[in-house]
Design a protein around this motif. Structure first.
Motif, short mmCIF file in Angstrom:
data_model
loop_
_atom_site.label_atom_id
_atom_site.label_comp_id
_atom_site.label_asym_id
_atom_site.label_seq_id
_atom_site.Cartn_x
_atom_site.Cartn_y
_atom_site.Cartn_z
N TYR A 1 -2.98 -4.24 -13.98
CA TYR A 1 -4.40 -4.15 -12.43
C TYR A 1 -3.40 -3.74 -11.70
O TYR A 1 -2.15 -2.87 -11.80
CB TYR A 1 -4.48 -5.42 -12.06
N SER A 2 -4.33 -2.71 -10.72
CA SER A 2 -3.69 -1.67 -10.18
C SER A 2 -3.33 -2.72 -8.84
O SER A 2 -3.78 -3.30 -8.13
CB SER A 2 -4.67 -0.82 -9.43
N PRO A 3 -1.59 -2.62 -8.84
CA PRO A 3 -1.00 -3.05 -7.67
C PRO A 3 -1.44 -2.94 -6.11
O PRO A 3 -1.38 -1.79 -6.66
CB PRO A 3 0.69 -3.19 -8.31
N THR A 4 -1.01 -3.87 -5.19
CA THR A 4 -1.43 -3.15 -3.82
C THR A 4 0.46 -3.10 -3.12
O THR A 4 1.22 -4.01 -3.18
CB THR A 4 -2.62 -4.22 -2.60
N ILE A 5 0.73 -2.61 -2.32
CA ILE A 5 1.87 -2.81 -0.89
C ILE A 5 2.23 -4.35 -0.95
O ILE A 5 2.75 -4.59 -0.98
CB ILE A 5 1.59 -2.31 -0.02
N GLU A 6 0.95 -5.14 -1.24
CA GLU A 6 0.80 -6.99 -1.18
C GLU A 6 2.21 -7.41 -2.07
O GLU A 6 2.53 -8.22 -1.90
CB GLU A 6 0.35 -7.61 -0.76
N ASP A 7 1.12 -7.17 -3.32
CA ASP A 7 1.88 -7.51 -4.64
C ASP A 7 3.17 -7.18 -4.62
O ASP A 7 3.92 -8.30 -4.79
CB ASP A 7 0.40 -6.60 -5.52
N ARG B 1 5.05 -6.55 -2.04
CA ARG B 1 6.27 -7.80 -1.02
C ARG B 1 6.35 -8.89 -1.88
O ARG B 1 7.49 -10.10 -1.12
CB ARG B 1 5.71 -7.01 -0.10
N THR C 1 6.09 3.02 0.59
CA THR C 1 4.91 4.56 0.13
C THR C 1 5.38 3.55 -1.64
O THR C 1 5.88 3.30 -2.44
CB THR C 1 4.88 5.34 -0.18
N MET C 2 3.60 3.80 -2.29
CA MET C 2 3.79 3.63 -3.75
C MET C 2 3.45 4.98 -4.46
O MET C 2 2.19 5.24 -4.04
CB MET C 2 2.84 1.83 -4.01
N VAL D 1 2.16 5.02 -8.37
CA VAL D 1 2.02 4.65 -10.05
C VAL D 1 2.16 5.75 -11.32
O VAL D 1 1.60 6.95 -11.25
CB VAL D 1 0.14 4.11 -10.13
#
Length: 402
Positions: free
Chosen positions: A9-15, A17, A118-119, A121
């Motif tokens: 799955y595609s993680p988010t910034i919250e994931d 942290r 920033t992230m 992939v």
């Protein structure tokens, strides 16, 4: 820098942290770029991509824009060549996993001055458990003689029997011989291999002897001194018998520049007595591999020009002087360096089996071709032989002998 690996799955910034919190890592201790790696490997990546470790010289070669070449035929173990070095290439297994990840940024590249995370992939293209190791080695030149011997130059009268498709030009030779360009050129100079009409030809021993004999006959005919050999006049008299490339190669091998000059200032030359005597001695050894010492020396002297004197030490590398306990006489026994094993351990074993003790002068011609930049003759003798002093002279014998 924060580096995380996910699969489905595609993680988010919250994931990100949340993962840092679970790992008890302070976000403030990290750089502000997070790189997310997905292990969706391409199935044929291991077929399309190989990992090769480069040493400093190989890296500089690439940085200069010069080429690296894998050389050899189908059944050869692979080597990698630069312009002047040869490397043995072997596959090595490792216990760790090497992940091939295009566009992955290293620590210094992610050091950006921003408070916001920033992230990125990224996809892991391949995971490797082997790589190829390149170690510098000596050029593999033995094949030169194997492929060139069938078309060796024996004289113009034999040329019609040589199929042109069997001849080797520079490109074909370079493709098959596992050596760098400079190493191959040096080998051609060392081994009487001559470019005749665009093809590289090994000069047969018989033709070489014929040429040298003609040159020395002319030397006697003109009654030159040993250091007054006229190159131009020699070629002018022999050009109908010896092709120019062959003459140039042989004359360079058998002479040195003299201190004397002709009236027009052109330098004269001096015959290399050792090289001339060695070649004439090989003729005698080919006819009779074992000869009583006095008889051999007499024949050698008769066959040599009056102003060139054979010496016993000129036999080093081509023959041994041994005592025959049955006849109670000294003998000259053919013992050529080219007939010995190529492996250095086997070479020393063969030498010490043939003769218990060797002086440095005697053994040097038999091991010089197996030395390298990292190991010269003295280093090889120290490693593979034992030194003793007899009547003030150093001798070398088997490391593990009595």
């Amino acid at each position: 820098m924060c580096l995380l690996t996910f699969r489905s799955y595609s993680p988010t910034i919250e994931d990100v942290r949340e993962n840092l919190q679970l790992a008890a890592i302070k976000e403030s201790d990290l750089q502000s770029v997070t790189q997310i790696l997905f292990s969706e490997r391409e199935r044929d990546m291991h077929e399309r991509v190989k990992l090769l470790e480069l040493d400093e010289n190989l890296l500089k070669t690439i940085e200069k824009g010069e080429s690296l070449k894998f050389q050899g035929c189908k059944n050869d173990t692979v080597v990698l060549c630069t312009k002047n070095r040869t490397y043995d290439v072997k596959e090595v297994e490792i216990s760790n996993s090497l992940m091939l990840t295009p566009n992955l940024e290293l620590s210094e590249q992610t050091n950006v001055d921003t408070p916001d995370r920033t992230m990125k992939v990224l996809n892991i293209s391949g995971i490797f458990h082997t790589y190829f190791e390149a170690k510098e080695c000596e050029p593999r030149l033995e094949k030169l003689f194997t492929i060139l011997e069938p078309t060796s130059y024996k004289g113009v009268e034999y040329e019609s029997s040589i199929p042109e498709e069997d001849l080797y030009d520079w490109r074909r030779l370079q493709n098959e011989i596992q050596a760098s360009e400079e190493e191959l050129v040096q080998a051609l100079n060392d081994y009487f291999i001559v470019n005749i009409d665009g093809y590289f030809r090994l000069i047969s021993f018989e033709f070489k002897v014929r040429c040298v004999t003609l040159m020395l006959d002319l030397f006697e005919e003109f009654s030159w001194e040993i250091d007054e050999v006229d190159r131009e006049l020699t070629y002018d008299h022999l050009k109908d018998f010896i092709p120019k490339p062959v003459f140039d190669t042989l004359f360079k091998k058998y002479t040195n520049t003299s201190d004397k000059s002709k009236e027009d200032g052109t330098r004269l030359h001096r015959y290399n007595e050792e090289q001339c005597c060695k070649t004439l001695a090989k003729v005698l050894l080919a006819a009779s591999p074992v000869t009583e010492y006095k008889q051999f020396m007499e024949s050698w002297n008769i066959g040599t020009p009056e102003k060139i004197k054979p010496k016993e030490e000129y036999l080093n590398g081509i023959a041994l002087i041994k005592w025959n306990s049955l006849t109670m006489e000294k003998e000259v026994v053919s013992y050529a360096e080219t007939d010995l094993p190529k492996d250095i351990n086997e070479r020393f074993n063969a030498l010490f089996k043939e003769k218990d003790k060797w002086t440095v002068e005697e053994i040097t011609p038999y091991i010089t071709n197996l030395t390298s930049q990292k190991m010269n003759v003295n280093a090889a003798l120290t490693k593979y032989a034992r030194c003793s002093v007899i009547n003030g002279v150093k001798h070398y014998s088997s490391k593990h002998g009595k």
